[in-house]
Design a protein around this motif. Sequence first.
Motif, PDB file in Angstrom:
ATOM      1  N   PRO A  45       0.491  -1.323   0.155  1.00 41.32           N
ATOM      2  CA  PRO A  45      -0.075   0.004  -0.042  1.00 41.32           C
ATOM      3  C   PRO A  45       1.135   1.282  -0.491  1.00 41.32           C
ATOM      4  CG  PRO A  45      -0.725  -1.766   1.611  1.00 41.32           C
ATOM      5  CD  PRO A  45       0.748  -2.042   1.028  1.00 41.32           C
ATOM      6  N   GLU A  46       0.466   2.196  -0.784  1.00 38.33           N
ATOM      7  CA  GLU A  46       1.213   3.370  -0.592  1.00 38.33           C
ATOM      8  C   GLU A  46       1.058   4.175   0.840  1.00 38.33           C
ATOM      9  OE1 GLU A  46      -0.378   6.564  -3.381  1.00 38.33           O
ATOM     10  OE2 GLU A  46      -0.890   5.145  -4.677  1.00 38.33           O
ATOM     11  N   ALA A  47       2.171   4.448   0.843  1.00 41.62           N
ATOM     12  CA  ALA A  47       2.368   4.916   2.467  1.00 41.62           C
ATOM     13  C   ALA A  47       0.969   6.261   2.626  1.00 41.62           C
ATOM     14  CB  ALA A  47       3.945   6.111   2.718  1.00 41.62           C
ATOM     15  N   ARG A  48       1.351   6.735   3.937  1.00 35.60           N
ATOM     16  CA  ARG A  48       0.205   7.584   4.736  1.00 35.60           C
ATOM     17  C   ARG A  48       0.514   8.403   5.702  1.00 35.60           C
ATOM     18  NH1 ARG A  48      -3.681   6.898   1.109  1.00 35.60           N
ATOM     19  NH2 ARG A  48      -4.342   5.083   1.109  1.00 35.60           N
ATOM     20  N   ALA A  53       8.861  12.988   1.908  1.00 33.71           N
ATOM     21  CA  ALA A  53      10.288  12.293   1.919  1.00 33.71           C
ATOM     22  C   ALA A  53       9.639  11.217   3.008  1.00 33.71           C
ATOM     23  CB  ALA A  53      11.228  13.713   2.731  1.00 33.71           C
ATOM     24  N   GLN A  54       8.646  11.438   4.600  1.00 28.96           N
ATOM     25  CA  GLN A  54       8.130  10.396   4.579  1.00 28.96           C
ATOM     26  C   GLN A  54       7.638   9.400   4.069  1.00 28.96           C
ATOM     27  OE1 GLN A  54       5.677  12.916   7.694  1.00 28.96           O
ATOM     28  NE2 GLN A  54       7.346  12.816   9.503  1.00 28.96           N
ATOM     29  N   ARG A  55       6.500   9.233   3.496  1.00 31.05           N
ATOM     30  CA  ARG A  55       6.329   8.371   2.382  1.00 31.05           C
ATOM     31  C   ARG A  55       7.276   7.858   1.868  1.00 31.05           C
ATOM     32  NH1 ARG A  55       2.724  12.849   1.276  1.00 31.05           N
ATOM     33  NH2 ARG A  55       3.268  13.720  -0.171  1.00 31.05           N
ATOM     34  N   LYS A  56       8.023   8.634   1.317  1.00 28.64           N
ATOM     35  CA  LYS A  56       9.644   8.022   0.164  1.00 28.64           C
ATOM     36  C   LYS A  56      10.390   7.125   1.395  1.00 28.64           C
ATOM     37  CE  LYS A  56      11.013  10.459  -2.271  1.00 28.64           C
ATOM     38  NZ  LYS A  56      12.192  11.887  -3.018  1.00 28.64           N
ATOM     39  N   THR A  57      10.653   7.026   2.439  1.00 29.13           N
ATOM     40  CA  THR A  57      11.289   6.802   3.015  1.00 29.13           C
ATOM     41  C   THR A  57      11.039   5.394   3.691  1.00 29.13           C
ATOM     42  OG1 THR A  57      12.263   8.266   4.170  1.00 29.13           O
ATOM     43  CG2 THR A  57      12.172   6.497   5.479  1.00 29.13           C
ATOM     44  N   ASP A  58       9.515   5.961   4.105  1.00 35.58           N
ATOM     45  CA  ASP A  58       8.309   4.114   4.726  1.00 35.58           C
ATOM     46  C   ASP A  58       8.445   2.950   3.818  1.00 35.58           C
ATOM     47  OD1 ASP A  58       6.147   3.333   6.202  1.00 35.58           O
ATOM     48  OD2 ASP A  58       5.279   3.344   4.463  1.00 35.58           O
ATOM     49  N   GLU A  59       8.151   3.615   1.850  1.00 35.85           N
ATOM     50  CA  GLU A  59       7.500   2.955   0.735  1.00 35.85           C
ATOM     51  C   GLU A  59       9.022   2.226   0.438  1.00 35.85           C
ATOM     52  OE1 GLU A  59       4.006   5.470  -0.763  1.00 35.85           O
ATOM     53  OE2 GLU A  59       5.865   5.407  -1.874  1.00 35.85           O
ATOM     54  N   ALA A  60      10.109   2.263   0.434  1.00 30.27           N
ATOM     55  CA  ALA A  60      11.330   2.078   0.505  1.00 30.27           C
ATOM     56  C   ALA A  60      11.634   0.835   1.395  1.00 30.27           C
ATOM     57  CB  ALA A  60      12.903   3.273   0.404  1.00 30.27           C
ATOM     58  N   GLY A 108       8.217   2.160  -7.151  1.00 30.79           N
ATOM     59  CA  GLY A 108       8.252   3.129  -6.568  1.00 30.79           C
ATOM     60  C   GLY A 108       6.586   3.869  -6.317  1.00 30.79           C
ATOM     61  N   GLY A 109       6.045   4.576  -5.162  1.00 32.45           N
ATOM     62  CA  GLY A 109       5.108   5.334  -5.744  1.00 32.45           C
ATOM     63  C   GLY A 109       5.151   6.720  -5.833  1.00 32.45           C
ATOM     64  N   PRO A 110       3.958   7.464  -6.271  1.00 34.98           N
ATOM     65  CA  PRO A 110       3.947   8.673  -6.694  1.00 34.98           C
ATOM     66  C   PRO A 110       4.655   9.737  -6.500  1.00 34.98           C
ATOM     67  CG  PRO A 110       1.940   8.195  -5.770  1.00 34.98           C
ATOM     68  CD  PRO A 110       2.960   7.357  -5.598  1.00 34.98           C
ATOM     69  N   ASP A 111       5.544   9.509  -4.910  1.00 41.36           N
ATOM     70  CA  ASP A 111       6.540  10.316  -5.248  1.00 41.36           C
ATOM     71  C   ASP A 111       7.946   9.825  -5.627  1.00 41.36           C
ATOM     72  OD1 ASP A 111       4.857  12.329  -3.373  1.00 41.36           O
ATOM     73  OD2 ASP A 111       4.628  10.729  -2.011  1.00 41.36           O
ATOM     74  N   GLY A 112       8.456   8.555  -5.762  1.00 35.77           N
ATOM     75  CA  GLY A 112       9.027   8.437  -5.989  1.00 35.77           C
ATOM     76  C   GLY A 112       9.502   6.810  -5.629  1.00 35.77           C
ATOM     77  N   HIS A 113      11.272   7.358  -5.104  1.00 37.33           N
ATOM     78  CA  HIS A 113      12.618   6.257  -4.443  1.00 37.33           C
ATOM     79  C   HIS A 113      12.923   6.700  -3.242  1.00 37.33           C
ATOM     80  CE1 HIS A 113      11.287   2.224  -6.873  1.00 37.33           C
ATOM     81  NE2 HIS A 113      11.641   3.140  -7.890  1.00 37.33           N
ATOM     82  N   GLY A 114      12.219   6.033  -1.745  1.00 43.05           N
ATOM     83  CA  GLY A 114      13.856   6.473  -1.012  1.00 43.05           C
ATOM     84  C   GLY A 114      14.975   6.504  -1.471  1.00 43.05           C
ATOM     85  N   GLU A 115      15.876   6.823  -0.505  1.00 39.25           N
ATOM     86  CA  GLU A 115      16.998   7.392  -0.510  1.00 39.25           C
ATOM     87  C   GLU A 115      18.119   5.465  -0.049  1.00 39.25           C
ATOM     88  OE1 GLU A 115      19.370   8.948  -1.280  1.00 39.25           O
ATOM     89  OE2 GLU A 115      17.933  10.586  -2.390  1.00 39.25           O
ATOM     90  N   SER A 116      16.899   5.051   1.038  1.00 38.66           N
ATOM     91  CA  SER A 116      17.362   3.380   0.849  1.00 38.66           C
ATOM     92  C   SER A 116      17.124   2.766  -0.172  1.00 38.66           C
ATOM     93  CB  SER A 116      16.549   2.912   1.777  1.00 38.66           C
ATOM     94  OG  SER A 116      15.575   2.532   2.117  1.00 38.66           O
ATOM     95  N   ALA A 117      16.432   2.502  -0.575  1.00 35.88           N
ATOM     96  CA  ALA A 117      16.243   2.420  -1.802  1.00 35.88           C
ATOM     97  C   ALA A 117      17.178   2.272  -3.667  1.00 35.88           C
ATOM     98  CB  ALA A 117      14.579   1.959  -3.253  1.00 35.88           C
ATOM     99  N   LEU A 118      17.199   3.639  -3.454  1.00 35.01           N
ATOM    100  CA  LEU A 118      18.483   4.361  -4.074  1.00 35.01           C
ATOM    101  C   LEU A 118      19.722   3.348  -4.328  1.00 35.01           C
ATOM    102  CD1 LEU A 118      16.910   7.555  -4.548  1.00 35.01           C
ATOM    103  CD2 LEU A 118      16.911   5.710  -6.400  1.00 35.01           C
TER     104      LEU A 118
END
Length: 160
Positions: A45-48, A53-60, A108-118
């Motif tokens: 699920p997409e992060a809430r 930045a928080q959404r990308k971190t969680d999703e990553a 990734g989600g609509p905001d892109g990928h978080g740093e940890s995934a990158l």
Amino acid sequence: MRLSIVAVGRLKDGPERELYLRYAKRIDDAGRAVALGPLTLSEIPEARQSSAAQRKTDEAQRLIDQASGADLLVLLDVAGKSFTSETFARWLAGRRDDGHRTIAFLIGGPDGHGESALARANLKMSLGPLTMPHGLTRIVLAEQLYRAATILSGHPYHRA
């Protein structure tokens, strides 16, 4: 070599899911002869959180956790490496021949990928410079995986 798509968001039932499933089945059928497949899809699920930045971190982190069994992580990103269908097929064959057992493709989600995934990605790959809906990205990727299997097996599906 097993193939996995790990994506943020869910394909709704209907034409998009049906088309994705059609290509996934084709990969399972055609890929056997060239040791590619099966293709699995994991959706998170997409992060809430309130900030991007928080959404990308969680999703990553959740993408990485979901793909934890993969030998290679390929992150889909518009700024990543572009392949022709033929070079993508050869790249996949090379990873298979090097003994990799599973490749996970991260969407990734609509905001892109978080740093940890990158940072964890073995490869950042682009399907082209256009922005597309994430559901359509799954379909295009599945079709290209199927196309790669047919290229490697000498099937006439690909006529470049």
